[in-house]
Design a protein around this motif. Structure first.
Motif, PDB file in Angstrom:
ATOM      1  N   GLU A  14       0.822  -1.211   0.000  1.00  0.00           N
ATOM      2  CA  GLU A  14       0.000   0.000   0.000  1.00  0.00           C
ATOM      3  C   GLU A  14       0.855   1.259   0.000  1.00  0.00           C
ATOM      4  N   ILE A  15       1.965   1.222   0.725  1.00  0.00           N
ATOM      5  CA  ILE A  15       2.857   2.395   0.761  1.00  0.00           C
ATOM      6  C   ILE A  15       3.479   2.629  -0.606  1.00  0.00           C
ATOM      7  N   ILE A  16       3.943   1.560  -1.241  1.00  0.00           N
ATOM      8  CA  ILE A  16       4.560   1.703  -2.568  1.00  0.00           C
ATOM      9  C   ILE A  16       3.533   2.210  -3.578  1.00  0.00           C
ATOM     10  N   GLU A  17       2.334   1.666  -3.514  1.00  0.00           N
ATOM     11  CA  GLU A  17       1.293   2.120  -4.432  1.00  0.00           C
ATOM     12  C   GLU A  17       0.996   3.603  -4.212  1.00  0.00           C
ATOM     13  N   LYS A  18       0.947   4.016  -2.962  1.00  0.00           N
ATOM     14  CA  LYS A  18       0.682   5.419  -2.658  1.00  0.00           C
ATOM     15  C   LYS A  18       1.794   6.317  -3.195  1.00  0.00           C
ATOM     16  N   LEU A  19       3.041   5.861  -3.092  1.00  0.00           N
ATOM     17  CA  LEU A  19       4.166   6.638  -3.626  1.00  0.00           C
ATOM     18  C   LEU A  19       4.070   6.762  -5.152  1.00  0.00           C
ATOM     19  N   ASP A  44       9.966  -7.708  -1.116  1.00  0.00           N
ATOM     20  CA  ASP A  44      10.593  -8.941  -0.629  1.00  0.00           C
ATOM     21  C   ASP A  44      11.876  -8.589   0.113  1.00  0.00           C
ATOM     22  N   GLN A  45      11.798  -8.536   1.430  1.00  0.00           N
ATOM     23  CA  GLN A  45      12.933  -8.213   2.299  1.00  0.00           C
ATOM     24  C   GLN A  45      13.557  -6.875   1.892  1.00  0.00           C
ATOM     25  N   ASP A  46      14.693  -6.903   1.204  1.00  0.00           N
ATOM     26  CA  ASP A  46      15.359  -5.634   0.876  1.00  0.00           C
ATOM     27  C   ASP A  46      15.168  -5.253  -0.591  1.00  0.00           C
ATOM     28  N   ARG A  47      14.185  -5.816  -1.249  1.00  0.00           N
ATOM     29  CA  ARG A  47      14.006  -5.566  -2.679  1.00  0.00           C
ATOM     30  C   ARG A  47      12.552  -5.226  -2.986  1.00  0.00           C
ATOM     31  N   ILE A  48      12.387  -4.212  -3.855  1.00  0.00           N
ATOM     32  CA  ILE A  48      11.061  -3.818  -4.316  1.00  0.00           C
ATOM     33  C   ILE A  48      11.036  -3.912  -5.838  1.00  0.00           C
ATOM     34  N   GLU A  49      10.033  -4.602  -6.344  1.00  0.00           N
ATOM     35  CA  GLU A  49       9.890  -4.735  -7.797  1.00  0.00           C
ATOM     36  C   GLU A  49       8.510  -4.212  -8.214  1.00  0.00           C
ATOM     37  N   VAL A  50       8.506  -3.453  -9.301  1.00  0.00           N
ATOM     38  CA  VAL A  50       7.265  -2.906  -9.836  1.00  0.00           C
ATOM     39  C   VAL A  50       7.235  -3.175 -11.338  1.00  0.00           C
ATOM     40  N   LYS A  67      13.101   5.646 -14.102  1.00  0.00           N
ATOM     41  CA  LYS A  67      13.965   6.489 -13.263  1.00  0.00           C
ATOM     42  C   LYS A  67      13.142   7.323 -12.288  1.00  0.00           C
ATOM     43  N   ALA A  68      12.047   7.878 -12.760  1.00  0.00           N
ATOM     44  CA  ALA A  68      11.207   8.716 -11.904  1.00  0.00           C
ATOM     45  C   ALA A  68      10.621   7.900 -10.747  1.00  0.00           C
ATOM     46  N   LEU A  69      10.083   6.719 -11.059  1.00  0.00           N
ATOM     47  CA  LEU A  69       9.485   5.898 -10.015  1.00  0.00           C
ATOM     48  C   LEU A  69      10.540   5.375  -9.048  1.00  0.00           C
ATOM     49  N   SER A  70      11.701   4.968  -9.564  1.00  0.00           N
ATOM     50  CA  SER A  70      12.783   4.490  -8.688  1.00  0.00           C
ATOM     51  C   SER A  70      13.214   5.581  -7.722  1.00  0.00           C
ATOM     52  N   GLY A  71      13.338   6.799  -8.260  1.00  0.00           N
ATOM     53  CA  GLY A  71      13.777   7.911  -7.424  1.00  0.00           C
ATOM     54  C   GLY A  71      12.818   8.183  -6.279  1.00  0.00           C
ATOM     55  N   ILE A  72      11.532   8.139  -6.576  1.00  0.00           N
ATOM     56  CA  ILE A  72      10.527   8.394  -5.538  1.00  0.00           C
ATOM     57  C   ILE A  72      10.588   7.327  -4.459  1.00  0.00           C
ATOM     58  N   ILE A  73      10.710   6.070  -4.857  1.00  0.00           N
ATOM     59  CA  ILE A  73      10.721   4.964  -3.892  1.00  0.00           C
ATOM     60  C   ILE A  73      12.005   4.976  -3.066  1.00  0.00           C
ATOM     61  N   GLU A  74      13.142   5.189  -3.717  1.00  0.00           N
ATOM     62  CA  GLU A  74      14.423   5.190  -3.007  1.00  0.00           C
ATOM     63  C   GLU A  74      14.533   6.377  -2.055  1.00  0.00           C
ATOM     64  N   GLU A  75      13.930   7.491  -2.443  1.00  0.00           N
ATOM     65  CA  GLU A  75      14.010   8.692  -1.618  1.00  0.00           C
ATOM     66  C   GLU A  75      13.147   8.592  -0.364  1.00  0.00           C
ATOM     67  N   THR A  77      11.819   5.456   0.995  1.00  0.00           N
ATOM     68  CA  THR A  77      11.914   4.207   1.758  1.00  0.00           C
ATOM     69  C   THR A  77      13.385   3.865   1.986  1.00  0.00           C
ATOM     70  N   PRO A  78      13.678   2.946   2.905  1.00  0.00           N
ATOM     71  CA  PRO A  78      15.078   2.549   3.137  1.00  0.00           C
ATOM     72  C   PRO A  78      15.620   1.600   2.074  1.00  0.00           C
ATOM     73  N   CYS A  79      14.767   1.172   1.152  1.00  0.00           N
ATOM     74  CA  CYS A  79      15.186   0.196   0.144  1.00  0.00           C
ATOM     75  C   CYS A  79      16.071   0.843  -0.910  1.00  0.00           C
ATOM     76  N   ARG A  80      17.169   0.173  -1.237  1.00  0.00           N
ATOM     77  CA  ARG A  80      18.061   0.656  -2.300  1.00  0.00           C
ATOM     78  C   ARG A  80      18.135  -0.325  -3.467  1.00  0.00           C
ATOM     79  N   LYS A  81      17.337  -1.377  -3.405  1.00  0.00           N
ATOM     80  CA  LYS A  81      17.248  -2.317  -4.523  1.00  0.00           C
ATOM     81  C   LYS A  81      15.844  -2.219  -5.094  1.00  0.00           C
ATOM     82  N   VAL A  82      15.687  -1.290  -6.009  1.00  0.00           N
ATOM     83  CA  VAL A  82      14.377  -1.039  -6.613  1.00  0.00           C
ATOM     84  C   VAL A  82      14.450  -1.381  -8.092  1.00  0.00           C
TER      85      VAL A  82
END
Length: 371
Positions: A14-19, A44-50, A67-75, A77-82
């Motif tokens: 839900e958080i990722i969808e909201k972002l 999945d643990q330290d990885r987010i896939e969309v 790039k735009a979506l990765s930037g929003i998620i990485e900025e 959340t603590p996840c760096r594997k997007v």
């Protein structure tokens, strides 16, 4: 590491969808969740896939979108594997009226102008090539029976094959499927036919060609609002129209007539292309609006349609098209090809926007997985 894992436990689907909803796609004009383009989200643990599937031709936009979506998620959340996977899938749009789709063609787009000499055929062939460059399967039908120009512009020689003596195979050039009366008569032979013969010939060119799995067929109409544009508008399943004009007042007057014609026969006008918008000196690069300035934008605002783009009066466009290698193929990484490709993305997206309201876009149900 343990701290990051603990923080990731608070990251939910839900958080990722909201972002993702915070980013508006510049071509669709809405966020990708509302547009039905987000097909899967996985945490999945330290990885987010969309997984995103855009509903329009947009190969040149996929990387920017990811790039735009990765930037929003990485900025956020603590996840760096997007991992953002972006692709496109083009569906058939509903044609106007009660017409049934033609075999082998998902969408028919007509390119028109109120008068000759505004660069409509050059725009048509470059838009078809731009759609192909954006990942679509594209073709072009030269509907100017009296003055066919697409065979020359595409550098096509020879005549189409007709294996059964009834239907024709489209010719191919630069990745496009193409058909024109110019492929059936000698280049210097005039077509001396009256109106009914012309419209019948055009209908045959369209319906008796074995078009193969086209996402888009671009129809290069003759100028004006005569028999051919009217026949096509009333008898075939047109998905939308694009009007080509120049900034000068006389061209805009005639372009208005073309736009109103499509309105009367219920063909959606996807927007305007302003050709010869500004002259660029080949020697010094000086820019000068020799045909006027801002006419296309004013007309677009007046009629409530999009100004899809403005193209310069540049010698290279003429030279490349005359040589059988239109700009999008002759200089695919150049600025002018970039304008054509942006217009192609806008046209493709505009079909989606006109078909469904933002909160009604249909699409496969979102699949979510969470470890």
């Amino acid at each position: 590491m343990q701290t990051q894992e603990n923080e990731m436990k608070d990251v939910t689907i839900e958080i990722i969808e909201k972002l993702i909803r915070t980013w508006v796609d510049p071509y669709l004009g809405q966020d990708l969740v509302s547009a039905g383009a987000v097909k899967e989200i996985s945490v999945d643990q330290d990885r987010i896939e969309v997984r995103v599937v855009l509903p329009y031709a947009a190969s040149g936009h996929h990387a920017d979108c990811a790039k735009a979506l990765s930037g929003i998620i990485e900025e956020t959340t603590p996840c760096r594997k997007v991992d953002i996977a972006v692709s496109s899938r083009i569906e058939a749009s509903a044609p106007q009226g009660d017409h049934s789709p033609l075999p082998g063609i998902k969408n028919i787009l007509v390119v028109a102008s109120g008068k000759g000499g505004v660069g409509k055929s050059t725009t048509s062939v470059n838009l078809a090539l731009a759609l192909a460059a954006e990942g679509a399967s594209a073709g072009i039908l030269d509907a100017d029976i009296y003055g066919p120009s697409q065979p020359h512009m595409l550098g096509i020689k020879g005549k189409p094959e007709t294996p059964d003596g009834k239907r024709m195979e489209p010719m191919e050039a630069h990745g496009l499927q193409a058909m024109s009366i110019g492929l059936l008569v000698e280049e210097d032979s005039p077509v001396i036919w009256r109106g009914p013969m012309v419209t019948r010939a055009l209908t045959q060119l369209l319906t008796e060609t074995n078009w193969r799995d086209l996402d888009y067929l671009i129809v290069d109409l003759p100028p004006g609002t005569g028999d051919i544009p009217m026949t096509l508008a009333q008898q075939i399943p047109i998905s939308g129209a694009v009007i080509v004009t120049t900034p000068q007042d006389i061209a805009l007057l005639d372009a208005r007539k073309g736009l109103r014609m499509f309105e009367k026969v219920n063909v959606p006008v996807l927007g305007l292309v302003e050709n010869m918008s500004i002259h660029i000196c080949s020697e010094c690069g000086h820019e000068e609006p020799i045909f006027g300035h801002g006419g296309g934008r004013r007309m677009a605002e007046e009629y409530g349609v999009k100004l899809l783009g403005a193209l310069p009066l540049d010698m290279r466009i003429r030279e490349e098209t005359d040589g059988g290698h239109p700009t999008v193929t002759a200089d695919p990484d150049g600025d002018i090809a970039g304008i054509y490709r942006d217009i192609a993305r806008q046209i493709s997206a505009q079909l989606v926007r006109q078909a469904t309201a933002p909160d009604q876009v249909a699409g496969p149900r979102l699949v979510v997985t969470e470890a």
